[in-house]
Design an enzyme around this catalytic site. Structure first.
Site, PDB file in Angstrom:
ATOM      1  N   ASP A 258       0.060   0.164  10.656  1.00 17.18           N
ATOM      2  CA  ASP A 258       0.431  -1.077  11.335  1.00 17.18           C
ATOM      3  C   ASP A 258       1.811  -1.580  10.938  1.00 17.18           C
ATOM      4  OD1 ASP A 258      -1.376  -1.647  13.269  1.00 17.18           O
ATOM      5  OD2 ASP A 258      -2.183  -3.446  12.340  1.00 17.18           O
TER       6      ASP A 258
ATOM      7  N   ASP B 201     -10.586   2.111   4.234  1.00 16.86           N
ATOM      8  CA  ASP B 201      -9.308   1.499   3.893  1.00 16.86           C
ATOM      9  C   ASP B 201      -8.437   2.536   3.196  1.00 16.86           C
ATOM     10  OD1 ASP B 201     -10.073  -0.894   4.960  1.00 16.86           O
ATOM     11  OD2 ASP B 201     -10.661  -1.793   3.045  1.00 16.86           O
TER      12      ASP B 201
ATOM     13  N   LYS C 143      -6.404  -5.974  11.604  1.00 19.93           N
ATOM     14  CA  LYS C 143      -7.101  -4.692  11.439  1.00 19.93           C
ATOM     15  C   LYS C 143      -8.036  -4.401  12.608  1.00 19.93           C
ATOM     16  CE  LYS C 143     -10.173  -2.173   8.302  1.00 19.93           C
ATOM     17  NZ  LYS C 143     -10.958  -2.250   7.040  1.00 19.93           N
TER      18      LYS C 143
ATOM     19  N   GLU D 278       0.861  -1.187   0.000  1.00 18.53           N
ATOM     20  CA  GLU D 278       0.000   0.000   0.000  1.00 18.53           C
ATOM     21  C   GLU D 278       0.898   1.238   0.000  1.00 18.53           C
ATOM     22  OE1 GLU D 278      -3.523  -2.119   2.658  1.00 18.53           O
ATOM     23  OE2 GLU D 278      -1.906  -1.012   3.654  1.00 18.53           O
TER      24      GLU D 278
ATOM     25  N   ASP E 245     -15.179  -7.328  10.544  1.00 20.14           N
ATOM     26  CA  ASP E 245     -16.212  -6.331  10.294  1.00 20.14           C
ATOM     27  C   ASP E 245     -17.607  -6.967  10.308  1.00 20.14           C
ATOM     28  OD1 ASP E 245     -15.645  -7.802   8.027  1.00 20.14           O
ATOM     29  OD2 ASP E 245     -14.905  -6.105   6.872  1.00 20.14           O
TER      30      ASP E 245
END
Length: 725
Positions: free
Chosen positions: A134, A298, A274, A105, A437
């Site tokens: 993270d 995100d 997460k 990312e 989630d």
């Protein structure tokens, strides 16, 4: 009530027509079951029972999916009414952006998302943006510092010209040729600032280190003095833009609060992926800004509409029904899809149909991004008569310096803070599941709360869809494995949800929880009917039989409906065909591995981990993706299964053609084997890109020779073995 309510909900038109159609399909399914139960063949009773089991499953699963189409609800907000009533008294909003790996990312991707949410059309003094890193990367921190400086120019530009979208990268890629001279001048200036920032961050990425001048200039880098690795470091917290210091942009307007957080990581402490990051953010933000509304996105899912916060508040602040609303879920949508959605990555039918159906029974599931939550409910509050949304008077303690606040709040992001607490159980996001989630949303709804699905005309958030077949299969393997684990856990919608949420919503959740179980019936139907063609053994009614009608009606009517539903949702005809291919590929590979891994975990031999989906691809991979060429240039076990099934069907169809030519009895084969030939033929047509990748293509996206060889050996062995029996 229209002159009072901040939103309206309307049921979809044509509900009665659809229910009559669905009833006719159901009757056809019952007749198929009756045929299977009353027409056993003499030689091959076990195979016939397998066909019955597969068709029982397909029918049962189809019934589950009707919960998504039985009561569709569509919503519209009235933001003008919201402004008239609450413009000077809006609640604070805390926005969480999560990233986990700067290589998968990239920092520029992350800060474009951060900048897009900082630029919301919302009072900046009531807006706080938190970046959870993270990976604990100093490069990501450096990029955030650069973004904070650029924001002083970007936010005024957005407000002055009302630009959309407010992700700089997305905006600069849009057509800017029609700008007036005054705006064009500002455009050129802010574009140059963005390019300079991108160049500096790109250089730091290339060197894999931050410049010495930057290290000396920003005291926040002292957090890395004791840094050991991504999995072994203390909590790192830096308030980049402080609310109390009233930082301003170039026009003198307040800037939103901006905070960087890398929670503590130690090898001896499990960090819960997460969900753990989100729970640390909930605690940290409660001491810095304490916004009663939390939005999480995100890092690849930038804001595409500056009005999304106001849309969500129309539900939370509605005087009549707002007190029941726990969260408002926007759809996951993507900006890099090909015209015909090569990998079916748009989730088109889910976002345009299925979630609207769940909304009709109490609300959609929480999907982990693009979701606005009430903070108090996310922290475990139950629905009571006194559950009105009280956002006034929610403040944080003051009087501390920034350094004192940072040091105190770091403790909330330590590895040991959650020990002997309810975090991850009754408070925050739940632990122990790859889809934290979904299980969190379900538990909230089972406490009596409602959720809202809002799918505005202008897409609220845009992310990055998978650009390779391997990526999409791995992604669906994680999703389906997590959903199956929910089904097998104490939070199963069947046992945990019954009596607490609407039965239609229980069915809706079960549709996804049973995703992976579809693998068995699909694999059986993909192999057995085709193999039995080799001996000319019929597993379906003859064309002349009345029993032929329910099979043809159910198959034809359901596929025609699926096709029309996909087109109505905005897709293309070829996109629907690609969706059918991906439907087959996911069920025969992703879902199979999900079941296997879930079983291994149950017996203590496996532990599911969180897999980060890659957000970047090689240039040649992207080129093939844009040309809509499927990417097979890898050797995961899933590809071996897909290619083996494809080769089995190809050999069976070729064997049938040879047999027909040799015997010369075309009419007999047509009468007895029509449906089997159709099933095998469709499977071969669906796999044409795979055959092309195995035998014709020469680019790097072709099917590796070792995979092709394995699949040929498997198919030849199975077909030969069956022919000899």
């Amino acid at each position: 009530m229209d002159n009072i309510s901040l939103f309206e909900a309307k049921k979809a038109k044509g509900g009665l027509v659809y229910k009559l159609f669905a009833t006719s399909i159901f009757v056809g399914i019952i007749l198929i079951w009756v045929y299977r139960a009353t027409h056993f063949i003499e030689n091959g009773r076990l195979v016939w029972m397998g066909m019955l089991a597969a068709e029982l499953w397909f029918g049962f699963y189809w019934i589950l999916t009707q919960s998504h189409r039985w009561n569709l609800v569509y919503r519209r907000t009235f933001k003008d009414r919201l402004s008239l009533r609450y413009q000077n008294d809006l609640p604070g909003v805390d926005i969480f952006v999560c990233t986990a790996d700067p290589k998968i990312e990239p920092p520029m991707l992350v800060i474009n998302t951060v900048l897009s949410v900082m630029a919301y059309d919302y009072p900046p003094e009531k807006l706080a943006v938190y970046l959870s890193d993270d990976a604990g990367s100093d490069l990501t921190f450096y990029s955030l510092l650069e973004a904070s400086s650029f924001a002083k120019h970007w936010l005024p530009y957005c407000k002055k010209f009302g630009v959309e979208p407010r992700s700089p990268e997305a905006y600069f890629k849009s057509d800017s040729g029609q700008l007036e001279a005054y705006q064009a001048q500002h455009f050129a200036s802010v574009k140059k600032l963005y390019d300079d920032m991108e160049r500096r961050i790109g250089l730091a990425e290339k060197l894999e280190s931050v410049s010495k001048s930057a290290l000396l200039e920003h005291k926040g880098f002292s957090n890395w003095d004791s840094y050991k690795s991504q999995k072994d470091h203390g909590a790192m917290l830096h308030i980049v833009i402080d609310r109390d210091e009233e930082a301003t942009d170039i026009d003198g307007r307040r800037l939103p609060t901006l905070v960087y957080l890398a929670r503590e990581k130690r090898p001896q402490h499990f960090h819960n992926f997460k969900a753990g990051a989100m729970n640390a953010l909930i605690r940290v933000s409660s001491e810095i800004s304490n916004g009663p509304i939390i939005l999480n996105v995100d890092c690849d899912m930038y804001s595409n509409s500056s009005q999304s916060i106001r849309d969500a508040l129309c539900f939370f602040l509605d005087e009549e029904k707002g007190h029941e609303v726990a969260y408002v879920q926007f759809p996951q949508q993507f900006h890099n899809l090909t015209k015909n959605e090569l990998y079916g990555g748009s989730l088109r039918v889910i976002s345009e149909v299925e979630f609207h159906g769940m909304d009709g029974f109490g609300g959609p599931m929480y999907v982990g991004t693009g979701c606005f939550h009430r903070r108090d409910i996310l922290c475990g509050k139950k629905l009571t008569e006194a559950s009105r949304f009280e956002w006034k008077g929610m403040t944080v303690s003051k009087g501390e310096s920034r350094a004192e606040l940072e040091e105190r709040v770091k403790a909330l992001a330590s590895c040991t803070f959650e020990l002997n607490t309810q975090w991850g159980q009754e408070m925050g996001l739940k632990y122990g599941c790859p889809v934290e989630d979904v299980i969190t949303g379900l538990s909230i709804q089972c406490r009596g709360w409602k959720s809202i699905y809002f799918n505005p005309e202008r897409k609220a958030f845009l992310g990055i869809a998978a650009t390779t077949l391997d990526q999409i299969l791995v992604q669906h393997k994680r999703w389906s494995e997590g959903d199956l684990q929910i089904l097998l856990s104490e939070y199963s919608p069947i046992s945990y949800g019954l009596g607490k949420i609407n039965f239609g919503l229980v069915m809706g959740y079960c549709t996804y929880c049973f995703w992976s179980v579809n693998c068995f019936a699909t694999i059986y139907y993909s192999i057995i009917p085709s193999l039995y063609l080799l001996k000319g053994v019929s597993l379906f009614p003859q064309v002349s039989s009345l029993w032929f009608l329910p099979f043809t009606y159910v198959i034809t009517a359901e596929h025609i409906y699926s096709f029309l539903e996909y087109l109505w949702s905005g897709g293309t005809a070829l996109g629907w065909w690609n969706e059918q291919r991906m439907w087959l590929y996911k069920r025969t590979s992703s879902y199979l591995f999900a079941v296997i891994d879930s079983f291994l975990k149950l017996v203590g031999h496996s532990d599911s981990g969180f897999i980060i989906s890659a957000k970047v691809s090689d240039k040649d991979v992207l080129e093939r993706y844009e040309q809509e060429k499927m990417e097979f240039g890898a050797t995961p076990p899933m590809f071996t299964i897909l290619s083996s099934l494809a080769m089995i069907n190809l050999f069976c169809l070729i064997g049938l053609v040879i047999k027909v030519i040799w015997a010369g009895e075309v009419e007999s084969f047509h009468q007895n084997l029509a449906l089997q030939i159709a099933v095998c033929g469709v499977l071969v047509l669906i796999n044409l890109p795979l055959y092309n990748a195995a035998f014709i293509r020469t680019d790097k996206g072709r099917l590796p020779s070792v995979v092709t060889l394995k699949s040929l050996l498997v198919a030849l062995s199975l077909c030969s073995l069956y022919s000899l029996l």
